[in-house]
Motif scaffolding. Sequence first.
Motif, PDB file in Angstrom:
ATOM      1  N   GLN A  56      14.263 -16.002  13.762  1.00 17.99           N
ATOM      2  CA  GLN A  56      12.970 -15.319  13.812  1.00 17.99           C
ATOM      3  C   GLN A  56      13.113 -13.799  13.685  1.00 17.99           C
ATOM      4  O   GLN A  56      12.386 -13.195  12.890  1.00 17.99           O
ATOM      5  N   PRO A  57      14.032 -13.153  14.417  1.00 17.82           N
ATOM      6  CA  PRO A  57      14.164 -11.697  14.224  1.00 17.82           C
ATOM      7  C   PRO A  57      14.565 -11.303  12.807  1.00 17.82           C
ATOM      8  O   PRO A  57      14.087 -10.299  12.283  1.00 17.82           O
ATOM      9  N   VAL A  58      15.403 -12.105  12.165  1.00 13.74           N
ATOM     10  CA  VAL A  58      15.817 -11.797  10.788  1.00 13.74           C
ATOM     11  C   VAL A  58      14.619 -11.919   9.845  1.00 13.74           C
ATOM     12  O   VAL A  58      14.394 -11.058   8.996  1.00 13.74           O
ATOM     13  N   LEU A  59      13.831 -12.970   9.999  1.00 12.95           N
ATOM     14  CA  LEU A  59      12.666 -13.147   9.136  1.00 12.95           C
ATOM     15  C   LEU A  59      11.598 -12.088   9.408  1.00 12.95           C
ATOM     16  O   LEU A  59      10.899 -11.656   8.486  1.00 12.95           O
ATOM     17  N   GLU A  60      11.460 -11.658  10.664  1.00 11.57           N
ATOM     18  CA  GLU A  60      10.452 -10.649  11.005  1.00 11.57           C
ATOM     19  C   GLU A  60      10.795  -9.280  10.423  1.00 11.57           C
ATOM     20  O   GLU A  60       9.910  -8.450  10.234  1.00 11.57           O
ATOM     21  N   LYS A  61      12.067  -9.016  10.137  1.00 13.43           N
ATOM     22  CA  LYS A  61      12.476  -7.715   9.605  1.00 13.43           C
ATOM     23  C   LYS A  61      12.247  -7.573   8.100  1.00 13.43           C
ATOM     24  O   LYS A  61      12.362  -6.489   7.564  1.00 13.43           O
ATOM     25  N   ILE A  62      11.917  -8.654   7.406  1.00 14.67           N
ATOM     26  CA  ILE A  62      11.745  -8.597   5.952  1.00 14.67           C
ATOM     27  C   ILE A  62      10.487  -7.801   5.603  1.00 14.67           C
ATOM     28  O   ILE A  62       9.403  -8.069   6.108  1.00 14.67           O
ATOM     29  N   ARG A  63      10.650  -6.810   4.722  1.00 19.81           N
ATOM     30  CA  ARG A  63       9.535  -6.021   4.194  1.00 19.81           C
ATOM     31  C   ARG A  63       9.829  -5.754   2.724  1.00 19.81           C
ATOM     32  O   ARG A  63      10.684  -4.956   2.390  1.00 19.81           O
ATOM     33  N   LEU A  64       9.128  -6.442   1.838  1.00 21.71           N
ATOM     34  CA  LEU A  64       9.308  -6.243   0.404  1.00 21.71           C
ATOM     35  C   LEU A  64       8.134  -5.446  -0.147  1.00 21.71           C
ATOM     36  O   LEU A  64       6.996  -5.913  -0.113  1.00 21.71           O
ATOM     37  N   PRO A  65       8.383  -4.230  -0.640  1.00 23.73           N
ATOM     38  CA  PRO A  65       7.270  -3.431  -1.160  1.00 23.73           C
ATOM     39  C   PRO A  65       6.677  -4.069  -2.420  1.00 23.73           C
ATOM     40  O   PRO A  65       7.385  -4.660  -3.225  1.00 23.73           O
ATOM     41  N   ARG A  66       5.385  -3.952  -2.548  1.00 23.90           N
ATOM     42  CA  ARG A  66       4.704  -4.481  -3.736  1.00 23.90           C
ATOM     43  C   ARG A  66       4.796  -3.457  -4.858  1.00 23.90           C
ATOM     44  O   ARG A  66       4.948  -2.259  -4.617  1.00 23.90           O
ATOM     45  N   SER A  67       4.696  -3.918  -6.088  1.00 24.67           N
ATOM     46  CA  SER A  67       4.798  -3.004  -7.229  1.00 24.67           C
ATOM     47  C   SER A  67       3.585  -2.076  -7.324  1.00 24.67           C
ATOM     48  O   SER A  67       3.691  -0.949  -7.752  1.00 24.67           O
ATOM     49  N   GLY A  68       2.440  -2.572  -6.894  1.00 27.96           N
ATOM     50  CA  GLY A  68       1.232  -1.740  -6.920  1.00 27.96           C
ATOM     51  C   GLY A  68       0.816  -1.364  -5.507  1.00 27.96           C
ATOM     52  O   GLY A  68       1.642  -1.075  -4.653  1.00 27.96           O
ATOM     53  N   LEU A  69      -0.478  -1.382  -5.294  1.00 23.60           N
ATOM     54  CA  LEU A  69      -1.004  -1.086  -3.967  1.00 23.60           C
ATOM     55  C   LEU A  69      -0.920  -2.311  -3.077  1.00 23.60           C
ATOM     56  O   LEU A  69      -0.839  -3.432  -3.541  1.00 23.60           O
ATOM     57  N   GLY A  70      -0.979  -2.081  -1.794  1.00 24.51           N
ATOM     58  CA  GLY A  70      -1.000  -3.188  -0.855  1.00 24.51           C
ATOM     59  C   GLY A  70       0.126  -3.116   0.165  1.00 24.51           C
ATOM     60  O   GLY A  70       1.073  -2.351   0.022  1.00 24.51           O
ATOM     61  N   ARG A  71      -0.035  -3.929   1.188  1.00 25.24           N
ATOM     62  CA  ARG A  71       0.964  -3.971   2.247  1.00 25.24           C
ATOM     63  C   ARG A  71       2.239  -4.641   1.751  1.00 25.24           C
ATOM     64  O   ARG A  71       2.203  -5.454   0.824  1.00 25.24           O
ATOM     65  N   PRO A  72       3.375  -4.329   2.367  1.00 21.90           N
ATOM     66  CA  PRO A  72       4.613  -5.000   1.960  1.00 21.90           C
ATOM     67  C   PRO A  72       4.563  -6.484   2.283  1.00 21.90           C
ATOM     68  O   PRO A  72       3.903  -6.905   3.228  1.00 21.90           O
ATOM     69  N   ARG A  73       5.246  -7.251   1.497  1.00 21.01           N
ATOM     70  CA  ARG A  73       5.292  -8.696   1.678  1.00 21.01           C
ATOM     71  C   ARG A  73       6.268  -9.026   2.795  1.00 21.01           C
ATOM     72  O   ARG A  73       7.382  -8.515   2.833  1.00 21.01           O
ATOM     73  N   LYS A  74       5.866  -9.913   3.718  1.00 17.21           N
ATOM     74  CA  LYS A  74       6.692 -10.240   4.876  1.00 17.21           C
ATOM     75  C   LYS A  74       7.191 -11.673   4.878  1.00 17.21           C
ATOM     76  O   LYS A  74       8.073 -11.999   5.649  1.00 17.21           O
ATOM     77  N   LYS A  75       6.622 -12.527   4.057  1.00 22.15           N
ATOM     78  CA  LYS A  75       6.938 -13.953   4.119  1.00 22.15           C
ATOM     79  C   LYS A  75       7.684 -14.392   2.863  1.00 22.15           C
ATOM     80  O   LYS A  75       7.206 -14.165   1.750  1.00 22.15           O
ATOM     81  N   PRO A  76       8.850 -15.030   3.023  1.00 26.75           N
ATOM     82  CA  PRO A  76       9.553 -15.540   1.851  1.00 26.75           C
ATOM     83  C   PRO A  76       8.869 -16.794   1.301  1.00 26.75           C
ATOM     84  O   PRO A  76       8.134 -17.479   2.016  1.00 26.75           O
ATOM     85  N   ASP A  77       9.097 -17.079   0.013  1.00 33.02           N
ATOM     86  CA  ASP A  77       8.543 -18.297  -0.584  1.00 33.02           C
ATOM     87  C   ASP A  77       9.166 -19.539   0.033  1.00 33.02           C
ATOM     88  O   ASP A  77       8.481 -20.508   0.327  1.00 33.02           O
TER      89      ASP A  77
END
Length: 145
Positions: A56-77
């Motif tokens: 859970q802590p490893v998954l909670e640390k994920i922040r993938l910036p989006r190419s355009g506007l918007g919040r960073p993506r936090k959930k893997p596929d």
Amino acid sequence: MAESRRPLGGGGAGGEGLGRSRGGFTSKLHLRADGRCRPLSLIVTPGQRADCTQLQPVLEKIRLPRSGLGRPRKKPDSLAADRAYSNGPIREYLRMRGIRHIIPEKTDSQAARLRKGTGGGRPPGFDEDRYKKRNTVERAINLLK
């Protein structure tokens, strides 16, 4: 009450990610990597810390910036993990967050489920071809080394 200055690992060596395990005085890397072996999040813990407590802590640390506007993506596929992460609370957490997962069932869990008969439920789904791609984490650690 004053806050303790000791780190969560129990102070001393635990704060630096060092601890005793079967292999001696070691550390563990808990890593999430993408399909191209790029690390997305990393946690270092003492050697005696269990792997499954750090998912859970490893998954909670994920922040993938989006190419355009918007919040960073936090959930893997999706997520592929080894047998160390095969327990009910982890599977429930992944289901709750809507993350598809490929985790093989432990042999003792499988035996217990089969002993219960129809009350043991059905086995969790497992896709061997997707599980073979789990080696990206091992390759990412080798690149870090």
